[in-house]
Scaffold this active site. Structure first.
Site, PDB file in Angstrom:
ATOM      1  N   ASP A   1      -5.676  -0.416  -1.747  1.00 31.59           N
ATOM      2  CA  ASP A   1      -6.497  -1.264  -2.610  1.00 31.59           C
ATOM      3  C   ASP A   1      -7.789  -1.729  -1.947  1.00 31.59           C
ATOM      4  O   ASP A   1      -7.931  -1.711  -0.728  1.00 31.59           O
ATOM      5  CB  ASP A   1      -5.719  -2.525  -2.997  1.00 31.59           C
ATOM      6  CG  ASP A   1      -5.608  -3.507  -1.833  1.00 31.59           C
ATOM      7  OD1 ASP A   1      -5.217  -3.062  -0.728  1.00 31.59           O
ATOM      8  OD2 ASP A   1      -5.933  -4.692  -2.008  1.00 31.59           O
TER       9      ASP A   1
ATOM     10  N   ASP B   1      -4.599   1.765  11.176  1.00 27.27           N
ATOM     11  CA  ASP B   1      -6.004   1.530  11.494  1.00 27.27           C
ATOM     12  C   ASP B   1      -6.076   1.094  12.965  1.00 27.27           C
ATOM     13  O   ASP B   1      -6.106   1.945  13.851  1.00 27.27           O
ATOM     14  CB  ASP B   1      -6.487   0.462  10.491  1.00 27.27           C
ATOM     15  CG  ASP B   1      -7.961   0.159  10.547  1.00 27.27           C
ATOM     16  OD1 ASP B   1      -8.676   0.582   9.634  1.00 27.27           O
ATOM     17  OD2 ASP B   1      -8.386  -0.525  11.474  1.00 27.27           O
TER      18      ASP B   1
ATOM     19  N   LYS C   1      -6.460   6.484  11.231  1.00 31.99           N
ATOM     20  CA  LYS C   1      -7.858   6.486  11.688  1.00 31.99           C
ATOM     21  C   LYS C   1      -7.832   6.497  13.208  1.00 31.99           C
ATOM     22  O   LYS C   1      -7.793   5.436  13.832  1.00 31.99           O
ATOM     23  CB  LYS C   1      -8.574   5.218  11.201  1.00 31.99           C
ATOM     24  CG  LYS C   1      -8.786   5.125   9.705  1.00 31.99           C
ATOM     25  CD  LYS C   1      -9.520   3.823   9.366  1.00 31.99           C
ATOM     26  CE  LYS C   1      -9.635   3.616   7.873  1.00 31.99           C
ATOM     27  NZ  LYS C   1     -10.115   2.261   7.530  1.00 31.99           N
TER      28      LYS C   1
ATOM     29  N   GLY D   1       0.762  -1.243   0.000  1.00 31.39           N
ATOM     30  CA  GLY D   1       0.000   0.000   0.000  1.00 31.39           C
ATOM     31  C   GLY D   1       0.792   1.292   0.000  1.00 31.39           C
ATOM     32  O   GLY D   1       0.305   2.311  -0.467  1.00 31.39           O
TER      33      GLY D   1
ATOM     34  N   ASP E   1       1.149   3.216   4.707  1.00 31.59           N
ATOM     35  CA  ASP E   1       0.044   3.885   4.035  1.00 31.59           C
ATOM     36  C   ASP E   1      -1.026   4.334   5.021  1.00 31.59           C
ATOM     37  O   ASP E   1      -1.493   5.462   4.980  1.00 31.59           O
ATOM     38  CB  ASP E   1      -0.564   2.992   2.933  1.00 31.59           C
ATOM     39  CG  ASP E   1      -0.967   1.611   3.423  1.00 31.59           C
ATOM     40  OD1 ASP E   1      -0.699   1.273   4.598  1.00 31.59           O
ATOM     41  OD2 ASP E   1      -1.544   0.847   2.621  1.00 31.59           O
TER      42      ASP E   1
HETATM   43  P1  5GP Z   1      -3.864  -2.097  11.224  1.00 27.44           P
HETATM   44  O1  5GP Z   1      -2.925  -3.221  11.570  1.00 27.44           O
HETATM   45  O2  5GP Z   1      -3.384  -0.758  11.682  1.00 27.44           O
HETATM   46  O3  5GP Z   1      -5.268  -2.391  11.672  1.00 27.44           O
HETATM   47  O4  5GP Z   1      -3.995  -2.099   9.658  1.00 27.44           O
HETATM   48  C1  5GP Z   1      -3.058  -1.543   8.835  1.00 27.44           C
HETATM   49  C2  5GP Z   1      -3.219  -2.084   7.434  1.00 27.44           C
HETATM   50  O5  5GP Z   1      -4.596  -2.362   7.131  1.00 27.44           O
HETATM   51  C3  5GP Z   1      -2.786  -1.070   6.423  1.00 27.44           C
HETATM   52  O6  5GP Z   1      -1.429  -1.193   6.117  1.00 27.44           O
HETATM   53  C4  5GP Z   1      -3.686  -1.366   5.242  1.00 27.44           C
HETATM   54  O7  5GP Z   1      -3.065  -2.347   4.439  1.00 27.44           O
HETATM   55  C5  5GP Z   1      -4.931  -1.946   5.838  1.00 27.44           C
HETATM   56  N1  5GP Z   1      -6.020  -0.958   5.935  1.00 27.44           N
HETATM   57  C6  5GP Z   1      -6.525  -0.388   7.048  1.00 27.44           C
HETATM   58  N2  5GP Z   1      -7.527   0.446   6.775  1.00 27.44           N
HETATM   59  C7  5GP Z   1      -7.668   0.425   5.435  1.00 27.44           C
HETATM   60  C8  5GP Z   1      -8.543   1.122   4.526  1.00 27.44           C
HETATM   61  O8  5GP Z   1      -9.408   1.934   4.874  1.00 27.44           O
HETATM   62  N3  5GP Z   1      -8.360   0.845   3.200  1.00 27.44           N
HETATM   63  C9  5GP Z   1      -7.424  -0.031   2.745  1.00 27.44           C
HETATM   64  N4  5GP Z   1      -7.342  -0.211   1.442  1.00 27.44           N
HETATM   65  N5  5GP Z   1      -6.590  -0.696   3.572  1.00 27.44           N
HETATM   66  C10 5GP Z   1      -6.715  -0.465   4.899  1.00 27.44           C
END
Ligand code: 5GP
Length: 179
Positions: free
Chosen positions: A163, A107, A135, A49, A104
């Site tokens: 994506d 979350d 977020k 990403g 990227d």
């Molecule tokens: P975390 O481990 O912080 O929950 O997630 C991080 C990863 O989740 C990011 O690197 C990304 O690949 C994916 N991700 C989280 N939110 C989104 C979103 O709104 N759109 C997309 N395309 N990927 C997301």
């Protein structure tokens, strides 16, 4: 509507235009140029990403630096699987060097927490996180994010490298899922 796109079975509407993204990328690059002057950092971009963000960010960084890529994944479709897999490891020696992780989107923060843990074993002199998007409403852990371009609501987004099921990475703007 002109400002919506179809990615596979879903409709997305423009939420962050290219000009806004690029001005925030420049702002963050200027902070890094100031903070890391004389430090020769290693940027570690998290694939897939962050490839677009990393390309734009690095061209605004004007201090001596290296960039390398790692691959991690925690998402399938539009919801987190909760599983974080390390697909590709480090290919650069970060021992005693300052590292800047280029991500990227943060979350839940679990991907970054995992990445920080893995990196510590390689004894970098310091680690900072640089993310395009955050977020805040989804963050599950206490994460120190030094560089962040944009904070966004909890909705699922695509574009500018991000994506939906492998598609939608190749847009200039960022789009939000239309419910
Ligand atoms: P975390 O481990 O912080 O929950 O997630 C991080 C990863 O989740 C990011 O690197 C990304 O690949 C994916 N991700 C989280 N939110 C989104 C979103 O709104 N759109 C997309 N395309 N990927 C997301």
């Amino acid at each position: 509507m002109g400002n919506t796109i179809q990615v596979k079975d879903k409709t997305f509407a423009v939420s962050i235009p290219q000009e806004k993204i690029l001005s925030e990328v420049k702002r963050v690059a200027a902070e890094i140029n100031r903070d890391y002057a004389g430090k020769e950092p290693v940027f570690l971009a998290v694939l897939n990403g962050s490839f677009v963000f990393a390309a734009d960010l690095l061209r605004e960084v004007d201090i001596p630096c290296e960039i390398s890529f790692v691959r991690l994944a925690s998402y399938q479709g539009v919801s987190t699987t909760g599983e974080i897999r390390e697909i590709m490891g480090l290919s650069v020696d970060v021992t005693n060097r300052p590292v800047i992780i280029v991500e990227d989107i943060v979350d839940t923060g679990l991907t970054m927490a995992h990445m920080l843990e893995t990196l510590k074993k390689h004894n970098p002199s310091s680690v900072d996180i640089c993310t395009l998007l955050l977020k805040p409403g989804k963050l599950q852990i206490n994460l120190d994010i030094r560089y962040c371009c944009l904070q966004i609501p909890n909705d699922f987004i695509v574009g500018y490298g991000l994506d939906y099921d492998g598609y939608g990475r190749n847009t200039k703007d960022i789009y939000t899922l239309v419910q």
